[in-house]
Design a protein around this motif. Structure first.
Motif, PDB file in Angstrom:
ATOM      1  N   GLY A 157      60.883   9.410  -2.719  1.00  0.00           N
ATOM      2  CA  GLY A 157      61.501   8.935  -1.488  1.00  0.00           C
ATOM      3  C   GLY A 157      61.080   7.521  -1.145  1.00  0.00           C
ATOM      4  O   GLY A 157      61.912   6.672  -0.787  1.00  0.00           O
ATOM      5  N   LEU A 158      59.786   7.237  -1.263  1.00  0.00           N
ATOM      6  CA  LEU A 158      59.295   5.890  -0.972  1.00  0.00           C
ATOM      7  C   LEU A 158      59.885   4.884  -1.953  1.00  0.00           C
ATOM      8  O   LEU A 158      60.281   3.772  -1.572  1.00  0.00           O
ATOM      9  CB  LEU A 158      57.767   5.868  -1.039  1.00  0.00           C
ATOM     10  N   ALA A 159      59.969   5.288  -3.218  1.00  0.00           N
ATOM     11  CA  ALA A 159      60.555   4.397  -4.227  1.00  0.00           C
ATOM     12  C   ALA A 159      62.035   4.148  -3.932  1.00  0.00           C
ATOM     13  O   ALA A 159      62.532   3.029  -4.105  1.00  0.00           O
ATOM     14  CB  ALA A 159      60.386   5.002  -5.622  1.00  0.00           C
ATOM     15  N   ALA A 160      62.745   5.183  -3.457  1.00  0.00           N
ATOM     16  CA  ALA A 160      64.176   5.031  -3.162  1.00  0.00           C
ATOM     17  C   ALA A 160      64.403   4.061  -2.006  1.00  0.00           C
ATOM     18  O   ALA A 160      65.269   3.186  -2.068  1.00  0.00           O
ATOM     19  CB  ALA A 160      64.786   6.398  -2.832  1.00  0.00           C
ATOM     20  N   VAL A 161      63.630   4.210  -0.924  1.00  0.00           N
ATOM     21  CA  VAL A 161      63.769   3.302   0.219  1.00  0.00           C
ATOM     22  C   VAL A 161      63.406   1.878  -0.186  1.00  0.00           C
ATOM     23  O   VAL A 161      64.102   0.909   0.160  1.00  0.00           O
ATOM     24  CB  VAL A 161      62.886   3.769   1.391  1.00  0.00           C
ATOM     25  N   THR A 162      62.307   1.734  -0.927  1.00  0.00           N
ATOM     26  CA  THR A 162      61.860   0.394  -1.343  1.00  0.00           C
ATOM     27  C   THR A 162      62.890  -0.274  -2.246  1.00  0.00           C
ATOM     28  O   THR A 162      63.235  -1.447  -2.052  1.00  0.00           O
ATOM     29  CB  THR A 162      60.508   0.494  -2.076  1.00  0.00           C
ATOM     30  N   ALA A 163      63.382   0.482  -3.232  1.00  0.00           N
ATOM     31  CA  ALA A 163      64.374  -0.087  -4.147  1.00  0.00           C
ATOM     32  C   ALA A 163      65.647  -0.464  -3.404  1.00  0.00           C
ATOM     33  O   ALA A 163      66.202  -1.553  -3.598  1.00  0.00           O
ATOM     34  CB  ALA A 163      64.685   0.913  -5.262  1.00  0.00           C
ATOM     35  N   GLU A 577      69.457  19.914  -2.182  1.00  0.00           N
ATOM     36  CA  GLU A 577      68.904  19.243  -1.002  1.00  0.00           C
ATOM     37  C   GLU A 577      68.119  17.998  -1.394  1.00  0.00           C
ATOM     38  O   GLU A 577      68.199  16.959  -0.731  1.00  0.00           O
ATOM     39  CB  GLU A 577      68.011  20.212  -0.225  1.00  0.00           C
ATOM     40  N   LEU A 578      67.346  18.088  -2.474  1.00  0.00           N
ATOM     41  CA  LEU A 578      66.607  16.921  -2.958  1.00  0.00           C
ATOM     42  C   LEU A 578      67.574  15.825  -3.385  1.00  0.00           C
ATOM     43  O   LEU A 578      67.392  14.642  -3.051  1.00  0.00           O
ATOM     44  CB  LEU A 578      65.710  17.312  -4.132  1.00  0.00           C
ATOM     45  N   ALA A 579      68.611  16.207  -4.130  1.00  0.00           N
ATOM     46  CA  ALA A 579      69.573  15.211  -4.617  1.00  0.00           C
ATOM     47  C   ALA A 579      70.260  14.506  -3.451  1.00  0.00           C
ATOM     48  O   ALA A 579      70.408  13.277  -3.449  1.00  0.00           O
ATOM     49  CB  ALA A 579      70.609  15.893  -5.515  1.00  0.00           C
ATOM     50  N   GLU A 580      70.653  15.275  -2.430  1.00  0.00           N
ATOM     51  CA  GLU A 580      71.316  14.657  -1.275  1.00  0.00           C
ATOM     52  C   GLU A 580      70.349  13.755  -0.514  1.00  0.00           C
ATOM     53  O   GLU A 580      70.719  12.681  -0.039  1.00  0.00           O
ATOM     54  CB  GLU A 580      71.870  15.738  -0.352  1.00  0.00           C
ATOM     55  N   ARG A 581      69.090  14.179  -0.410  1.00  0.00           N
ATOM     56  CA  ARG A 581      68.106  13.363   0.327  1.00  0.00           C
ATOM     57  C   ARG A 581      67.837  12.045  -0.393  1.00  0.00           C
ATOM     58  O   ARG A 581      67.636  11.006   0.243  1.00  0.00           O
ATOM     59  CB  ARG A 581      66.799  14.138   0.504  1.00  0.00           C
ATOM     60  N   MET A 582      67.844  12.057  -1.708  1.00  0.00           N
ATOM     61  CA  MET A 582      67.660  10.798  -2.438  1.00  0.00           C
ATOM     62  C   MET A 582      68.805   9.830  -2.140  1.00  0.00           C
ATOM     63  O   MET A 582      68.603   8.613  -2.055  1.00  0.00           O
ATOM     64  CB  MET A 582      67.564  11.063  -3.943  1.00  0.00           C
ATOM     65  N   GLY A 583      70.002  10.387  -1.961  1.00  0.00           N
ATOM     66  CA  GLY A 583      71.125   9.534  -1.573  1.00  0.00           C
ATOM     67  C   GLY A 583      70.929   8.951  -0.186  1.00  0.00           C
ATOM     68  O   GLY A 583      71.150   7.763   0.051  1.00  0.00           O
ATOM     69  N   VAL A 584      70.474   9.801   0.752  1.00  0.00           N
ATOM     70  CA  VAL A 584      70.234   9.336   2.122  1.00  0.00           C
ATOM     71  C   VAL A 584      69.158   8.260   2.138  1.00  0.00           C
ATOM     72  O   VAL A 584      69.290   7.229   2.816  1.00  0.00           O
ATOM     73  CB  VAL A 584      69.826  10.524   3.023  1.00  0.00           C
ATOM     74  N   LEU A 585      68.089   8.469   1.390  1.00  0.00           N
ATOM     75  CA  LEU A 585      66.978   7.517   1.391  1.00  0.00           C
ATOM     76  C   LEU A 585      67.367   6.186   0.758  1.00  0.00           C
ATOM     77  O   LEU A 585      66.982   5.117   1.240  1.00  0.00           O
ATOM     78  CB  LEU A 585      65.769   8.120   0.675  1.00  0.00           C
ATOM     79  N   THR A 586      68.119   6.232  -0.331  1.00  0.00           N
ATOM     80  CA  THR A 586      68.560   4.978  -0.952  1.00  0.00           C
ATOM     81  C   THR A 586      69.507   4.233  -0.024  1.00  0.00           C
ATOM     82  O   THR A 586      69.408   3.005   0.135  1.00  0.00           O
ATOM     83  CB  THR A 586      69.240   5.250  -2.299  1.00  0.00           C
ATOM     84  N   ALA A 587      70.432   4.963   0.604  1.00  0.00           N
ATOM     85  CA  ALA A 587      71.338   4.340   1.573  1.00  0.00           C
ATOM     86  C   ALA A 587      70.553   3.756   2.743  1.00  0.00           C
ATOM     87  O   ALA A 587      70.866   2.672   3.254  1.00  0.00           O
ATOM     88  CB  ALA A 587      72.354   5.365   2.075  1.00  0.00           C
ATOM     89  N   THR A 588      69.509   4.469   3.164  1.00  0.00           N
ATOM     90  CA  THR A 588      68.638   3.954   4.220  1.00  0.00           C
ATOM     91  C   THR A 588      67.994   2.647   3.794  1.00  0.00           C
ATOM     92  O   THR A 588      67.910   1.683   4.569  1.00  0.00           O
ATOM     93  CB  THR A 588      67.546   4.991   4.548  1.00  0.00           C
ATOM     94  N   GLY A 589      67.534   2.604   2.557  1.00  0.00           N
ATOM     95  CA  GLY A 589      66.936   1.367   2.038  1.00  0.00           C
ATOM     96  C   GLY A 589      67.913   0.209   2.064  1.00  0.00           C
ATOM     97  O   GLY A 589      67.537  -0.932   2.365  1.00  0.00           O
ATOM     98  N   LEU A 590      69.175   0.492   1.771  1.00  0.00           N
ATOM     99  CA  LEU A 590      70.189  -0.565   1.814  1.00  0.00           C
ATOM    100  C   LEU A 590      70.314  -1.142   3.227  1.00  0.00           C
ATOM    101  O   LEU A 590      70.515  -2.352   3.407  1.00  0.00           O
ATOM    102  CB  LEU A 590      71.539  -0.022   1.353  1.00  0.00           C
ATOM    103  N   ILE A 591      70.192  -0.277   4.242  1.00  0.00           N
ATOM    104  CA  ILE A 591      70.247  -0.747   5.624  1.00  0.00           C
ATOM    105  C   ILE A 591      68.978  -1.516   5.986  1.00  0.00           C
ATOM    106  O   ILE A 591      69.028  -2.563   6.632  1.00  0.00           O
ATOM    107  CB  ILE A 591      70.445   0.447   6.582  1.00  0.00           C
TER     108      ILE A 591
END
Length: 650
Positions: A157-163, A577-591
Motif C-alpha cells: 500500500g505504501l509503495a502504491a501511494v508513493t509510486a 478486496e486486496l486487488a481493489e484496494r491497490m487500485g484505490v491506493l494507486t489512484a490516491t497516489g495520483l491525487i
C-alpha cells in the motif's frame, strides 16, 4: 502504543501544525484562484505532511493526523471565497478589503457551514453510499501511514501511494518545464461556428475518476454532449464578429452563455437532490436529538465513538445566534445605499435568505462532494445560484434602481450576502469529505467538527491580508485602475456580472430557463432508469458536465472507465478486496502527487511572479506528441503496477 496514545486526537501540537499548514495552503490557493480560477484540494497533502512531521514525536496517532488535515483542508477550501469577495472591488464598492469586516463575513459563513454539516453527516456520510473519492483517498493515505493491516499489505500500500504520487508529480513538472503539453485539444470549427473539446493532462483527474464510479462518468459525458456537442455549436452558428478569432469567440460564448445554461441545470438538480435527501436529513436530525438525550442522561459510554457529534442543541443555538452578527454585518455594510432606507425589512429578508439558502446549499454541496469530490465540485455554479437568489430578492424589494449609484449599492449588497452563503457552500462541500475520512479512520465526530471550526477561524484571519496584498500588487481585471498585469479572478467577475445583470435588467433569463428545462428532463430520465433497475443518471453530474470546462471533466470520465475495467478485473482475483484496494491506493497516489506539486509550484510562482518560472524552453514544437506519449506511458505503467500489486502469489 499505550491506551492513552491510542485516544490522542485533538492535541495542541496538531492544532498548531494545522494552523501553520493553513497559512501556506491558503496563500497558495488564494493566489491560484485569482490568477487562473482554480484551487487545489489541501486535505491529502496536509495528511502527508502531518504524518511526516508528527512521526518525529512520541504517541502520534492516525486520529491526530486526521485532525491536522481537517484543519488545513477546511481553511484551504475556505479560500474559494475569492470567487466572490473581489467582486466588491471590481464593481468599485471597495478599494481594498476592510480587515475585520472581511474576517467576520468569511468566518460567520464558514462556521455556519460547519453547523449545517453536523446533522448532514448522518444523512450523507454514515447513511449514504456516496463514493466520497477524496475522503476515501485521504483515509487510505492515513491508514498506510499508520501501518494498519498486514505487513505485506502495508508494504504494498505504501509503495502504491508513493509510486502514484511520484508518477503524478512527474508529468506536471514536464509540463511546467514546457517539455510537454498541459492539455490536448482546442477549438473545433463547426460550420461558421465551433465548439471546444480539450482534456487537461492531469493524472489526478484520472485518479478522481477511478474513485467516483462509472455512473457519474457517464452522466458527466452526457452533460458534455449537451453543452459542447449541441448547444455551443448552435450558439456560435453565426460565426465570430469581424476581427474576433474563432477561438476567442467560442470561449466567450461558453463563459457568458453556456455556463448560465449549465447553472440552470445545476439549480434544478440541486433542488431535486435536496428533495431526495430531505428524508435522511430529518432522520439524521432525529438521531442527533436521540444521541443528545443519551448524553444528557449520563449514558455517554453507550454511544458509539463515531456517533458523538457536537450536541444538536449547541448546533441549533449556534445557527440561530449566528444570525445576530450577520444582521449587524449587513446593517453596517448597507450604510449609504438604498437598503439603508428600508433597513428593517431588508435585514429580515436577507437574514432569512441566508438561513434558508444555507440549508439548501449545505445539503447540495455536501452531496456534490460525495459524488465527485470537493476539488471538482462546481462551487462557482452554486455561487451563481446564490447570487441569483439574493439579487432577485433585492429586485422584489426595490425594483429596478433608477440611478447608477443605487444599482452599484444593491449589487454590492447582493455580493456581500452571497459571500456569507458562499462560505457555507465551500465549507459544507469540504466538511463532509473530511467527516467521511474521519468515519473511515475511527475519529470522534465532535472533535473533528471543533477542528473544522478552528480551520475556518484560521482561514478567515489570513485570507483578507493576502487579498489586500494581491490587490495592491496586481489589482483585478475590470476593477477601477487595474493595470495590465491584473489578476483575472474569473469567477468573481462572472458572479458580479450576474448580480449586475439581474439588478440592472440585462440578464438573459432564457439561458437559465433552458438549463432548468434540461435539468427536468434529466431528472425524469434518472427516475425512469432507477425504477427499471437499469442504473442511474445523477442529475447533478450531468449539470457538472454542462457547466465545467472539458479540461477538467474529460479525464475524470476516462478515469471512471479505467476504474470500472480495473475493478471488474479485481473482482475475478483470488483476493478481490486486496486487488481493489491497490487500485484505490494507486489512484490516491495520483491525487497526492498532483496536489503536492501544485503547492510547490504555487509557491514558486508567487515568489517569482512568473508563471513560467520552471520553463526550460519556449514554444517547444514537440510538446504535444511528447506530452501524449509521456502521459499515456505513465498511465499504462500505473495500471500495470495496480494489477501486479493486486495479485496474490499462488
Amino acid at each position: 502504543m499505550t491506551a492513552g496514545a491510542a485516544q490522542r486526537e485533538l492535541t495542541v501540537r496538531g492544532v498548531v501544525l494545522g494552523a501553520i499548514l493553513t497559512v501556506v495552503f491558503t496563500a497558495a490557493n488564494v493566489y491560484l484562484g485569482l490568477r487562473i480560477g482554480l484551487t487545489f484540494a489541501t486535505s491529502i497533502p496536509a495528511a502527508v505532511i502531518s504524518m511526516a512531521v508528527l512521526r518525529g514525536f512520541s504517541g502520534a496517532t492516525i486520529q491526530e493526523n486526521n485532525i491536522v488535515q481537517t484543519i488545513a483542508s477546511s481553511a484551504g477550501t475556505l479560500s474559494a471565497i475569492v470567487f466572490v469577495l473581489p467582486g466588491l472591488v471590481m464593481v468599485g464598492w471597495w478599494a481594498d478589503f476592510p480587515y475585520w469586516q472581511s474576517v467576520f463575513v468569511i468566518a460567520v459563513g464558514g462556521i455556519l457551514g460547519v453547523m449545517y454539516s453536523v446533522p448532514l453527516r448522518r444523512a450523507l456520510v454514515t447513511g449514504s453510499d456516496l463514493p466520497y473519492p477524496e475522503g476515501v483517498a485521504a483515509a487510505e493515505v492515513l491508514k498506510v501511514g499508520a501501518g494498519t493491516g498486514g505487513v505485506e499489505e502495508n508494504r504494498k500500500g505504501l509503495a502504491a501511494v508513493t509510486a502514484g504520487g511520484l508518477l503524478s508529480a512527474l508529468y506536471p513538472l514536464l509540463a511546467k518545464m514546457k517539455l510537454a503539453a498541459e492539455e490536448v485539444g482546442g477549438v473545433i470549427k463547426v460550420g461558421a461556428g465551433g465548439t471546444m473539446l480539450s482534456g487537461g493532462l492531469s493524472l489526478a483527474l484520472v485518479g478522481v475518476g477511478h474513485l467516483v464510479g462509472l455512473a457519474v462518468g457517464l452522466a458527466m459525458l452526457l452533460g458534455i454532449i449537451i453543452s459542447f456537442g449541441f448547444l455551443l455549436p448552435q450558439f456560435t452558428a453565426g460565426g465570430p464578429p469581424t476581427g474576433v478569432e474563432l477561438g476567442d469567440f467560442v470561449s466567450t460564448v461558453f463563459r457568458q452563455q453556456i455556463r448560465f445554461v449549465g447553472a440552470g441545470t445545476i439549480g434544478v438538480a440541486a433542488i431535486w437532490t435536496l428533495l431526495r435527501v430531505i428524508g435522511p436529513i430529518v432522520r439524521g436530525v432525529a438521531a442527533a436529538i436521540t444521541a443528545n438525550r443519551t448524553r444528557q442522561g449520563g449514558r455517554m459510554d453507550s454511544l458509539a465513538l463515531t456517533e458523538r457529534d457536537i450536541p444538536i442543541g449547541i448546533v441549533g443555538g449556534t445557527i440561530v445566534l449566528a444570525m445576530v452578527p450577520i444582521a449587524l454585518l449587513l446593517a453596517d455594510f448597507a450604510t449609504g445605499g438604498p437598503v439603508s432606507g428600508a433597513l428593517g425589512l431588508s435585514l429580515v429578508a436577507s437574514v432569512l435568505y441566508v438561513l434558508v439558502a444555507g440549508v439548501l446549499i449545505a445539503s447540495v454541496c455536501g452531496y456534490m462532494a460525495g459524488l465527485i469530490g470537493a476539488s471538482n465540485s462546481p462551487i462557482s455554479g452554486v455561487g451563481i445560484l446564490a447570487a441569483l437568489g439574493i439579487s432577485l430578492l433585492l429586485l422584489a424589494l426595490f425594483g429596478q434602481a433608477n440611478s447608477v449609484d443605487d444599482t452599484k449599492a444593491l449589487v454590492a449588497f447582493a455580493l456581500f450576502v452571497t459571500a456569507i452563503v458562499f462560505g457555507v457552500a465551500t465549507i459544507s462541500n469540504d466538511n463532509l469529505q473530511d467527516l467521511k475520512t474521519g468515519q473511515l479512520v475511527g475519529a470522534t465526530p465532535w472533535r473533528q467538527q471543533v477542528a473544522l471550526i478552528l480551520g475556518v477561524v484560521f482561514g478567515a484571519l489570513v485570507i483578507p491580508p493576502i487579498l489586500d496584498l494581491l490587490n495592491t500588487t496586481f489589482g483585478f481585471q475590470g476593477a477601477p485602475g487595474a493595470g495590465k498585469d491584473a489578476l483575472s479572478a474569473p469567477q468573481a467577475a462572472l458572479i458580479s456580472a450576474i448580480a449586475q445583470g439581474v439588478l440592472g435588467g440585462s440578464l438573459d433569463w432564457g439561458l437559465v430557463g433552458l438549463g432548468a428545462g434540461i435539468g427536468v428532463a434529466v431528472i425524469v430520465a434518472d427516475e425512469a432508469l432507477r425504477r427499471s433497475g437499469k442504473g442511474s443518471l445523477p442529475p447533478l453530474a450531468v449539470g457538472m458536465g454542462m457547466y465545467l470546462p472539458t479540461q477538467v471533466t474529460l479525464l475524470v470520465i476516462a478515469g471512471t472507465v479505467l476504474g470500472h475495467i480495473y475493478n471488474r478485473w479485481a473482482a475475478r482475483q483470488s483476493a478481490p478486496e486486496l486487488a481493489e484496494r491497490m487500485g484505490v491506493l494507486t489512484a490516491t497516489g495520483l491525487i497526492v502527487g498532483d496536489s503536492l506539486f501544485n503547492i510547490v509550484f504555487a509557491g514558486v510562482v508567487a515568489s517569482t511572479d512568473n508563471p513560467d518560472a520552471l520553463a526550460l524552453v519556449q514554444d517547444f514544437t514537440l510538446a504535444l506528441p511528447v506530452g501524449i506519449t509521456a502521459f499515456a506511458s505513465i498511465l499504462i505503467y500505473a495500471y500495470w503496477r495496480m494489477q501486479r500489486d493486486g495479485r496474490v502469489a499462488a
